[in-house]
Design an enzyme around this catalytic site. Structure first.
Site, PDB file in Angstrom:
ATOM      1  N   HIS A 285       0.851  -1.200   0.000  1.00  0.00           N
ATOM      2  CA  HIS A 285       0.000   0.000   0.000  1.00  0.00           C
ATOM      3  C   HIS A 285       0.881   1.242   0.000  1.00  0.00           C
ATOM      4  O   HIS A 285       1.823   1.338   0.772  1.00  0.00           O
ATOM      5  CB  HIS A 285      -0.913   0.010   1.220  1.00  0.00           C
ATOM      6  CG  HIS A 285      -1.736   1.261   1.330  1.00  0.00           C
ATOM      7  ND1 HIS A 285      -1.481   2.241   2.269  1.00  0.00           N
ATOM      8  CD2 HIS A 285      -2.796   1.691   0.606  1.00  0.00           C
ATOM      9  CE1 HIS A 285      -2.356   3.216   2.127  1.00  0.00           C
ATOM     10  NE2 HIS A 285      -3.162   2.915   1.134  1.00  0.00           N
ATOM     11  N   SER A 286       0.584   2.177  -0.905  1.00  0.00           N
ATOM     12  CA  SER A 286       1.305   3.437  -0.990  1.00  0.00           C
ATOM     13  C   SER A 286       2.805   3.170  -1.224  1.00  0.00           C
ATOM     14  O   SER A 286       3.162   2.432  -2.142  1.00  0.00           O
ATOM     15  CB  SER A 286       1.060   4.265   0.273  1.00  0.00           C
ATOM     16  OG  SER A 286       1.628   5.542   0.152  1.00  0.00           O
ATOM     17  N   MET A 287       3.666   3.743  -0.401  1.00  0.00           N
ATOM     18  CA  MET A 287       5.108   3.527  -0.574  1.00  0.00           C
ATOM     19  C   MET A 287       5.503   2.085  -0.318  1.00  0.00           C
ATOM     20  O   MET A 287       6.616   1.678  -0.676  1.00  0.00           O
ATOM     21  CB  MET A 287       5.874   4.458   0.362  1.00  0.00           C
ATOM     22  CG  MET A 287       5.823   5.926  -0.029  1.00  0.00           C
ATOM     23  SD  MET A 287       6.543   6.273  -1.643  1.00  0.00           S
ATOM     24  CE  MET A 287       8.258   5.871  -1.347  1.00  0.00           C
ATOM     25  N   ILE A 312      -1.348  -0.938  -4.182  1.00  0.00           N
ATOM     26  CA  ILE A 312      -2.558  -0.124  -4.024  1.00  0.00           C
ATOM     27  C   ILE A 312      -2.128   1.312  -3.740  1.00  0.00           C
ATOM     28  O   ILE A 312      -1.435   1.570  -2.750  1.00  0.00           O
ATOM     29  CB  ILE A 312      -3.433  -0.660  -2.875  1.00  0.00           C
ATOM     30  CG1 ILE A 312      -3.749  -2.139  -3.078  1.00  0.00           C
ATOM     31  CG2 ILE A 312      -4.711   0.140  -2.762  1.00  0.00           C
ATOM     32  CD1 ILE A 312      -4.430  -2.787  -1.888  1.00  0.00           C
TER      33      ILE A 312
END
Length: 990
Positions: A285-287, A312
């Site tokens: 998720h994200s980074m 994501i």
């Protein structure tokens, strides 16, 4: 160097300013008055030097010199003494304004107010215009996390900083032993390992409620999932490159440790007959998605230990915040590694050949990371990965913000189901081969109408035997549309047959079908079947027992024909229901079922049979037809300038097909938003089956937005965005936005459609695309103002205030500077567009998986970062905004200092301090230092973004203490910069 000033009486009175040295001679001078008072001699010399340094135009302006008092004829009527006094008073006022930090010219005030109004307009557009509706439902879990304390420094050097956890669900599985396929969740910037709860809970419940009872799924390799999650102690990965590398190294150590658990009989309950896992599925998720890609570039990465990565809201294309040079270099190294890997000619030379990478973006609702950065078009070929937006995922049809993507029910369900379908526990990798995994992910995440979507029909064998009487076969005339209303009125199975046109016709045709009833794959419980059939030859081996379903519609009549049919339900495309009561695509309504086939897909079949099986009349309908592509698809060749000035208008004819598509290549920029208006669908005496349904989509990346019950709709997608690297396939960027309409063809009336630019909605798109520019341009403004201040100081010896220097820059250098930047941005845009066109039409435009060496992935990194010269006006607009912001910040800082000075003057006496005052100030100071020390000791670097605020607070307090303990003021500070001595006859230059 000291310089002696002239002390003649005539020269002393030249400036017309009062002499501070002659006032209150009997009073004892304080620290400020004795040390920093400015005499008339120094003022006179400063004015002379400034007037000498400035140009004649500046001398004639109201800023530095006085205007002529009157015409020569009227001046003769005044006495010489009056004229001299008036000139001296005027010069005194202007000199006071020059040296007063609170002074503000009309030009500076106008620029500041214009910037404030423009900023409010942009923010209002960003927060209120062209917004996606939120349709995510919250997921609730009953979670248990087991921490692996033995994953210590013997396994990784980051054991004291990070930790590894195993998820279990209360009531389903509470055992710490591993037993399934390992999946590792990676949180993002300042994320928590508990963000894996929703997705992990869905995998557990889906397995025990569905997969465990599905024998066919178990036979194909599905099994339970062991969901692991990493605790990064909420590190700030997006701001520090070394932190990203540390996390990637730890993740590789964690993957090795997770795989070792399955080799330990004391910690594993897997079937001994199954191979031990050799790879782990990653979900970032994200980074965390960027950290997952970084893992494969690290020295401690075990080959083939990762073959599936789902990300994501991950910024793959570029860093979301480019404040750390190390992070920018890390991004460049990672992306170069992935591009070089897929540029290899042979698969054996590509270390990432087996890797599948899927990027899911939240869309416009994600205001943390621009969804443009989630694109994989510049990193991975379409054979190994793709980018999809949540609004495209079947059944979801809504955007999601940055945090919603971790718990949105409509998102975690397709992700969990796609993972189960991609598993193959009989293989050491625990997953299907890469090509099969890609088909699974496309089927779950894409709409099915993309050019890359694969139909399952050619790969299937006939499963249905359909028998029809020769005399009672109802064959729909060729070229005529089939419309069924009130399905089930005959109360017995009925077949409607559409003959398939022969191939090789001059005009290309396609088959389309739409119904508000679901199409069931089993064909036992459904009320409507769409069968693609071929005549079954009368041969001894063709027995009805070979088919899973036998539909006999004969009634004892003479002569019958048997057809071997394939059920088209596996290629069903879900569309949001559109009725008069529909508001959002994600409304809780039964979706429409849509089928679309080209004639090439139906080559081995002879007819399409639509079979009604409803036992009683239903409020249901179905439409089927063969239409020509030339009638259903139109290319709008209008240029972007014409679209911005006049818009576009379309007309859906009265005899239109079921589906009509308008392709607009000029609409490719993510900075533009449009408004679409659609006329009323008049059906006359016939009741309409459904209201217009709109799909706006991009082919790369895969983004689709639906609008139901269309009257008005916002048109805005994530096309070509600023500062984005060019795609691997350069021609993919020129497709533009396409508008696809489903309208009721039984309504014999035309529909007018208009498309106009939404200026107020477009201006809000600048916030997410140019938020780094809003931080960089003010620094440029400050540099220009400081340059002007130091230049005047070098020429005159007087250091003018920030506001006065800003006024001078707005009059002279700043307009010329931003005019040059504007022309430079136009040249960059034209050059970048020309390079793209040359590369896409030249030798390197060949298709394939390899990247082209002619592509410059950094060509969009400068200035506006776009290839559209039409956005030239953004440079002066950003300049005006930055100048106003700097002016406002300057006066805000002056106000803060003034308030601090006033506050501390209230706490103490100017003449002397008592011991209580010292104790009070010492107490406050000690408390501030104690809070700072405790915060730094407890949280350390984890919350460093708050630490610098506390440091600034303490520094402001100490500065205020120093100011309050002396007679130093803003005016005194100005005189310090001039370096005036006691007597005023010596000037010191720092």
């Amino acid at each position: 160097m000291r310089r002696k000033l002239s002390s003649s009486a005539d020269e002393d009175n030249e400036g017309g300013l009062p002499d501070p040295s002659k006032l209150n001679n009997d009073e004892k001078k304080t620290f400020s008055t004795a040390k920093f008072d400015v005499t008339r001699n120094s003022d006179t010399l400063d004015r002379r030097k400034i007037e000498k340094a400035l140009s004649p135009a500046q001398l004639a302006s109201d800023t530095w010199t006085s205007k002529p008092l009157s015409s020569p004829r009227k001046s003769e009527q005044l006495t010489s003494q009056q004229a001299e006094d008036k000139m001296l008073d005027s010069r005194a006022r202007r000199w006071h304004r020059i040296r007063n930090p609170w002074s503000c010219s009309l030009l500076t005030l106008t620029a500041a107010l214009s910037a404030v109004l423009l900023m409010l307009f942009i923010l209002n557009s960003f927060m209120t215009r062209q917004l996606d509706s939120k349709g995510c439902d919250m997921y609730y879990t009953r979670s248990i996390f087991f921490n692996f304390a033995d994953f210590d420094t013997e396994h990784t050097r980051f054991a004291s900083k990070y930790s590894l956890h195993l998820y279990r669900e209360v009531g389903f599985d509470e055992d710490k032993k591993v037993k399934g396929v390992p999946v590792l969740f990676i949180p993002g910037n300042a994320g928590s390992y508990r963000q894996a709860r929703s997705l992990a809970s869905e995998t557990v419940q889906h397995y025990y409620n569905t997969v465990q009872q599905d024998k066919s799924a178990l036979k194909e390799g599905a099994t339970s999932i062991d969901f692991f999650s990493v605790d990064f102690n909420e590190d700030f990965t997006a701001f520090h490159g070394q932190t990203l590398l540390d996390q990637a190294e730890y993740l590789n150590d964690a993957v090795a440790y997770i795989l070792s658990l399955y080799h330990d009989p004391r910690r594993s309950q897997r079937d001994p007959g199954l191979p031990d896992p050799s790879s782990v599925i990653l979900i970032g998720h994200s980074m965390g998605g960027v950290a997952a890609r970084t893992m494969l570039t690290m020295p401690n990465y075990q080959s083939n230990s990762v073959n599936t990565i789902l990300t994501i809201s991950a910024p793959h294309a570029r860093s979301p915040v480019s404040v750390d040079a190390d992070l920018v270099r890390t991004y460049e190294r990672i992306n170069t590694y992935w591009r070089d890997a897929y540029s290899q000619k042979w698969a054996s030379d590509n270390p990432l050949w087996h890797v599948t990478l899927i990027s899911i973006a939240g869309g416009s609702l994600d205001t943390t990371v621009p969804s443009d950065y989630a694109s994989l078009s510049s990193l991975v070929p379409s054979t190994h990965g793709f980018t999809v937006f949540t609004s495209s995922i079947p059944g979801m049809w809504t955007g999601a913000d940055h945090i919603q993507t971790t718990w949105c029910v409509q998102l975690v369900r397709p992700i969990a189901r796609s993972i189960f379908e991609a598993l193959d526990v009989h293989r050491p990798s625990q997953t299907k081969p890469r090509a099969e995994r890609m088909r699974v992910f496309k089927r779950w995440y894409l709409t099915g109408m993309e050019a890359t979507a694969e139909k399952t029909l050619p790969c299937k064998e006939p499963t249905t035997l359909l028998t029809l009487e020769d005399q009672s076969i109802s064959i729909n005339p060729s070229g005529k549309r089939l419309v069924l209303r009130g399905i089930g009125q005959s109360e017995k199975p009925t077949a409607h047959v559409l003959p398939i046109p022969p191939q090789g016709m001059p005009t290309q045709k396609k088959f389309t079908f739409l119904s508000n009833l679901p199409l069931e794959e089993t064909a036992h419980t459904g009320h409507l079947d769409v069968l693609l059939c071929s005549v079954l030859p009368q041969q001894p081996g063709n027995s009805a027992a070979l088919f899973a379903l036998n539909i006999d519609l004969t009634e004892g009549g003479a002569g019958s024909t048997r057809f071997a049919c394939k059920n088209a339900a596996t290629d069903r495309i879900q569309l949001p229901a559109s009725y008069r009561t529909s508001v959002y695509p994600f409304d809780k309504q039964l979706p429409f079922s849509y089928l679309q086939y080209d004639l090439e897909d139906l080559g081995e079949h002879q007819l399409v049979a639509i079979v009604e099986k409803a036992p009683e009349p239903m409020n249901a309908w179905a439409i089927a037809e063969f239409s020509e592509n030339s009638e259903s698809t139109s290319l709008v060749s209008t240029g972007l300038q014409h679209l911005l000035a006049f818009g576009a208008r379309f007309k859906l004819a009265a005899d239109r097909p079921l589906v009509t598509t308008f392709e607009i290549p000029a609409l490719h920029s993510s900075l533009l938003a449009f408004e679409l208006r659609m006329g009323k669908q008049a059906c006359g005496g016939n009741a309409e089956l459904f209201t217009p349904l709109l799909r706006q989509y991009l082919s790369e990346p895969h983004e689709t937005r639906y609008s139901v019950n269309v009257k008005e709709a916002n048109v805005s997608l994530h096309g070509i965005a600023p500062f984005m690297p060019p795609p691997l396939r350069l021609q993919a960027a020129s497709n533009g936005i396409s508008l696809q309409f489903w309208t009721d063809p039984t309504c014999d009336s035309s529909i007018d459609v208009s498309l106009m630019v939404d200026i107020s909605g477009s201006i809000g798109k600048l916030v997410m695309r140019y938020r780094t520019v809003f931080a960089a341009f003010p620094l440029l403004i400050v540099a220009l103002v400081l340059r002007k201040q130091f230049r005047l100081y070098d020429d005159s010896g007087a250091f003018v205030t920030f506001s006065e220097s800003m006024d001078l820059c707005l009059r002279t250098s700043m307009p010329l500077f931003f005019l040059a930047l504007t022309f430079l941005s136009i040249l960059f845009a034209i050059s970048s567009a020309a390079t793209t066109t040359a590369a896409s039409t030249g030798f390197f435009s060949r298709s394939g998986n390899a990247t082209e060496s002619a592509i410059d992935y950094t060509k969009n990194d400068l200035l506006l970062g776009t290839q559209d010269p039409i956005f030239w006006f953004l440079v002066p607009m950003f300049g005006l905004l930055s100048a106003g912001i700097c002016t406002i910040i300057n006066y805000a800082a002056l106000g803060v200092v003034f308030l601090l000075q006033m506050a501390f003057r209230l706490l103490m006496f100017r003449s002397s301090r008592s011991k209580n005052d010292h104790a009070r100030l010492g107490y406050v100071t000690n408390v501030l230092f104690f809070i700072l020390a405790v915060y730094a000791a407890v949280y350390g670097i984890s919350y460093a973004y708050l630490l610098h605020h506390l440091v600034n607070l303490v520094a402001a307090w100490l500065m205020a203490l120093h100011f309050s303990g002396s007679d130093l003021s803003l005016s005194g500070l100005t005189r310090i910069l001039h370096g005036d001595d006691d007597g005023g006859d010596v000037k010191k230059r720092p």
